[in-house]
Design a protein around this motif. Structure first.
Motif, PDB file in Angstrom:
ATOM      1  N   PHE A 217      57.386  52.543   3.255  1.00  0.00           N
ATOM      2  CA  PHE A 217      58.612  53.342   3.217  1.00  0.00           C
ATOM      3  C   PHE A 217      58.346  54.763   2.731  1.00  0.00           C
ATOM      4  O   PHE A 217      59.050  55.701   3.118  1.00  0.00           O
ATOM      5  N   ALA A 218      57.329  54.917   1.892  1.00  0.00           N
ATOM      6  CA  ALA A 218      56.953  56.266   1.457  1.00  0.00           C
ATOM      7  C   ALA A 218      56.332  57.037   2.624  1.00  0.00           C
ATOM      8  O   ALA A 218      56.505  58.259   2.733  1.00  0.00           O
ATOM      9  N   THR A 219      55.620  56.322   3.487  1.00  0.00           N
ATOM     10  CA  THR A 219      54.991  56.943   4.655  1.00  0.00           C
ATOM     11  C   THR A 219      56.029  57.288   5.718  1.00  0.00           C
ATOM     12  O   THR A 219      55.964  58.340   6.352  1.00  0.00           O
ATOM     13  N   PHE A 220      56.993  56.373   5.906  1.00  0.00           N
ATOM     14  CA  PHE A 220      58.045  56.564   6.908  1.00  0.00           C
ATOM     15  C   PHE A 220      59.411  56.526   6.220  1.00  0.00           C
ATOM     16  O   PHE A 220      60.162  55.536   6.360  1.00  0.00           O
ATOM     17  N   PRO A 221      59.773  57.555   5.460  1.00  0.00           N
ATOM     18  CA  PRO A 221      61.011  57.533   4.674  1.00  0.00           C
ATOM     19  C   PRO A 221      62.263  57.407   5.527  1.00  0.00           C
ATOM     20  O   PRO A 221      63.280  56.859   5.073  1.00  0.00           O
ATOM     21  N   GLY A 222      62.207  57.895   6.761  1.00  0.00           N
ATOM     22  CA  GLY A 222      63.370  57.806   7.622  1.00  0.00           C
ATOM     23  C   GLY A 222      63.748  56.367   7.942  1.00  0.00           C
ATOM     24  O   GLY A 222      64.924  56.066   8.190  1.00  0.00           O
ATOM     25  N   VAL A 223      62.766  55.469   7.912  1.00  0.00           N
ATOM     26  CA  VAL A 223      63.025  54.064   8.217  1.00  0.00           C
ATOM     27  C   VAL A 223      63.887  53.431   7.127  1.00  0.00           C
ATOM     28  O   VAL A 223      64.860  52.728   7.414  1.00  0.00           O
ATOM     29  N   ARG A 224      63.544  53.695   5.871  1.00  0.00           N
ATOM     30  CA  ARG A 224      64.347  53.135   4.782  1.00  0.00           C
ATOM     31  C   ARG A 224      65.772  53.693   4.820  1.00  0.00           C
ATOM     32  O   ARG A 224      66.746  52.946   4.625  1.00  0.00           O
ATOM     33  N   THR A 225      65.903  54.979   5.068  1.00  0.00           N
ATOM     34  CA  THR A 225      67.237  55.591   5.137  1.00  0.00           C
ATOM     35  C   THR A 225      68.059  54.937   6.239  1.00  0.00           C
ATOM     36  O   THR A 225      69.237  54.613   6.054  1.00  0.00           O
ATOM     37  N   TYR A 226      67.415  54.719   7.398  1.00  0.00           N
ATOM     38  CA  TYR A 226      68.101  54.070   8.521  1.00  0.00           C
ATOM     39  C   TYR A 226      68.507  52.653   8.152  1.00  0.00           C
ATOM     40  O   TYR A 226      69.647  52.225   8.426  1.00  0.00           O
ATOM     41  N   MET A 227      67.593  51.890   7.534  1.00  0.00           N
ATOM     42  CA  MET A 227      67.881  50.500   7.194  1.00  0.00           C
ATOM     43  C   MET A 227      69.062  50.390   6.235  1.00  0.00           C
ATOM     44  O   MET A 227      69.951  49.560   6.408  1.00  0.00           O
ATOM     45  N   ASP A 228      69.065  51.240   5.205  1.00  0.00           N
ATOM     46  CA  ASP A 228      70.180  51.223   4.251  1.00  0.00           C
ATOM     47  C   ASP A 228      71.491  51.586   4.939  1.00  0.00           C
ATOM     48  O   ASP A 228      72.537  50.965   4.693  1.00  0.00           O
ATOM     49  N   ALA A 229      71.428  52.592   5.821  1.00  0.00           N
ATOM     50  CA  ALA A 229      72.641  53.078   6.477  1.00  0.00           C
ATOM     51  C   ALA A 229      73.212  52.060   7.456  1.00  0.00           C
ATOM     52  O   ALA A 229      74.435  51.861   7.525  1.00  0.00           O
ATOM     53  N   ILE A 230      72.332  51.397   8.221  1.00  0.00           N
ATOM     54  CA  ILE A 230      72.816  50.467   9.241  1.00  0.00           C
ATOM     55  C   ILE A 230      73.458  49.242   8.601  1.00  0.00           C
ATOM     56  O   ILE A 230      74.472  48.714   9.089  1.00  0.00           O
ATOM     57  N   VAL A 231      72.914  48.777   7.481  1.00  0.00           N
ATOM     58  CA  VAL A 231      73.505  47.628   6.796  1.00  0.00           C
ATOM     59  C   VAL A 231      74.854  48.003   6.198  1.00  0.00           C
ATOM     60  O   VAL A 231      75.831  47.246   6.284  1.00  0.00           O
ATOM     61  N   GLU A 232      74.936  49.189   5.593  1.00  0.00           N
ATOM     62  CA  GLU A 232      76.199  49.640   5.009  1.00  0.00           C
ATOM     63  C   GLU A 232      77.262  49.815   6.084  1.00  0.00           C
ATOM     64  O   GLU A 232      78.425  49.429   5.905  1.00  0.00           O
ATOM     65  N   ARG A 233      76.872  50.373   7.229  1.00  0.00           N
ATOM     66  CA  ARG A 233      77.821  50.554   8.328  1.00  0.00           C
ATOM     67  C   ARG A 233      78.290  49.205   8.857  1.00  0.00           C
ATOM     68  O   ARG A 233      79.457  49.024   9.206  1.00  0.00           O
ATOM     69  N   ALA A 234      77.366  48.245   8.910  1.00  0.00           N
ATOM     70  CA  ALA A 234      77.732  46.908   9.383  1.00  0.00           C
ATOM     71  C   ALA A 234      78.744  46.255   8.441  1.00  0.00           C
ATOM     72  O   ALA A 234      79.669  45.565   8.892  1.00  0.00           O
ATOM     73  N   ARG A 235      78.577  46.476   7.142  1.00  0.00           N
ATOM     74  CA  ARG A 235      79.544  45.928   6.174  1.00  0.00           C
ATOM     75  C   ARG A 235      80.927  46.532   6.400  1.00  0.00           C
ATOM     76  O   ARG A 235      81.945  45.834   6.327  1.00  0.00           O
ATOM     77  N   GLU A 236      80.978  47.826   6.655  1.00  0.00           N
ATOM     78  CA  GLU A 236      82.257  48.507   6.850  1.00  0.00           C
ATOM     79  C   GLU A 236      82.926  48.115   8.159  1.00  0.00           C
ATOM     80  O   GLU A 236      84.133  47.873   8.209  1.00  0.00           O
ATOM     81  N   GLN A 237      82.131  48.041   9.234  1.00  0.00           N
ATOM     82  CA  GLN A 237      82.699  47.787  10.553  1.00  0.00           C
ATOM     83  C   GLN A 237      82.803  46.311  10.896  1.00  0.00           C
ATOM     84  O   GLN A 237      83.622  45.918  11.730  1.00  0.00           O
TER      85      GLN A 237
END
Length: 340
Positions: A217-237
């Motif tokens: 995740f330190a090497t590919f920080p965008g992946v962690r950001t995406y993973m956190d965001a997609i799960v949060e969006r799934a909870r909302e929607q």
């Protein structure tokens, strides 16, 4: 074992492994010791008998599922024909039934021998076309991670490049084991793997597996950001979507049960990626079929002419882009004759 016993009897096998030999990780059920594949894999290096049992089970499964099973599914003309289902899997992937021809083994030498049984009919060819590492490429695209995108666009060995970054070594110092572990992390991330599950897959401690994931995740920080965001969006929607807006509802995310919620989170991570990959493959199949017919590329030619026509199909697939996703690489192979 020091005695004869019925290797097909879970009860007798359990008594040998855990009762007589005293191997660790034993778990008793109502009917006796558990001897399923997960249990035995953990014990593989504890005693030679475990490896022998796993090998026997591999042979037995190959015989019952593929040798005996396919004979039962054979049509009168000696050929086997499957049915492809469009709407069975939750991810949208095609599924193969009666018989299932999508799980023919290839990872072992013996499994590859089973695959050699499948040969085209006289005057026909088998064409194998696929997109290379499509799910990882989609992860890079959907996460917008510049480092991962750059790694794919460089055209190098993505798993080796990941290993070099995660283990902080030069690319030419990446060992086979480092690459294997990096590959497990790469694909595990797509499926929302936990540090515990990763540790089981690559044979390291949970702490080491967690450190690998943190380095990833330190090497590919965008992946962690995406993973956190997609799960949060799934909870909302209450759902996630593929890039083509095919939706998967996720009521599991609202469950009071921790394991059910955790499953929902893993699906939220994986469904958009695996689902989009399934969409792309289906669209590509339809478009290639249409293109072949439109250009009158009927595949009834000598091998030389045939190769040229199939090359045109390959070039079309290679140029095929969707939603600005231009990192897809094609794998294409042609088989004819006796599948040698």
């Amino acid at each position: 074992a020091g005695e004869e016993f019925n290797i097909n009897s879970p009860k007798q096998l359990g008594e040998i492994l855990f009762g007589k030999l005293g191997l660790p990780h034993g778990k008793k059920t109502k009917t006796g010791w558990s001897t399923n594949a997960d249990v035995l894999e953990k014990l593989r290096y504890e005693a030679p008998i475990v490896g022998a049992v796993l090998e026997y089970r591999q042979y037995a499964k190959l015989k019952s599922t593929y040798a005996d099973g396919l004979l039962k599914a054979m049509d009168p003309d000696g050929r086997v024909r499957t049915s492809f289902q469009m709407t069975v899997t939750a991810t949208g992937r095609l599924s193969s039934t009666e018989p299932n021809l999508q799980n023919i083994p290839t990872r072992t030498d013996l499994g590859s021998e089973i695959r050699r049984m499948f040969i085209p009919a006289e005057g026909c060819v088998l064409v194998d076309a696929d997109y290379s590492q499509i799910e990882l490429r989609l992860l890079a695209h959907m996460a917008g991670d510049e480092a991962m995108i750059a790694a794919f666009r460089s055209g190098g060995d993505f798993h080796a490049e990941t290993a070099a970054k995660v283990f902080h070594v030069a690319p030419d110092q990446v060992t086979h084991e480092m690459r294997r572990q990096a590959k497990a992390v790469n694909f595990g991330i797509v499926y929302g793997i936990s540090a515990f599950s990763l540790s089981q897959d690559i044979g390291v401690s949970v702490a080491e597996a967690k450190a690998y994931m943190e380095a990833y995740f330190a090497t590919f920080p965008g992946v962690r950001t995406y993973m956190d965001a997609i799960v949060e969006r799934a909870r909302e929607q209450g759902y996630v979507e593929t890039l083509f807006h095919r939706r998967r509802d996720l009521p599991e995310l609202k469950s009071s049960n921790f394991n059910t919620r955790s499953f929902g989170e893993r699906v939220a991570l994986n469904a958009p990626i695996q689902g989009t990959a399934a969409d792309i493959i289906k669209i590509a199949m339809v478009r290639v079929d249409q293109r072949l017919k439109r250009e009158n590329m009927i595949l009834e030619d000598e091998n030389k002419t045939l190769k040229k026509k199939l090359q045109k199909a390959y070039d079309f697939m290679k140029r095929f882009t969707i939603n600005g996703l231009n990192m897809l690489e094609s794998f294409f192979a042609i088989y004819w004759g006796k599948n040698a």
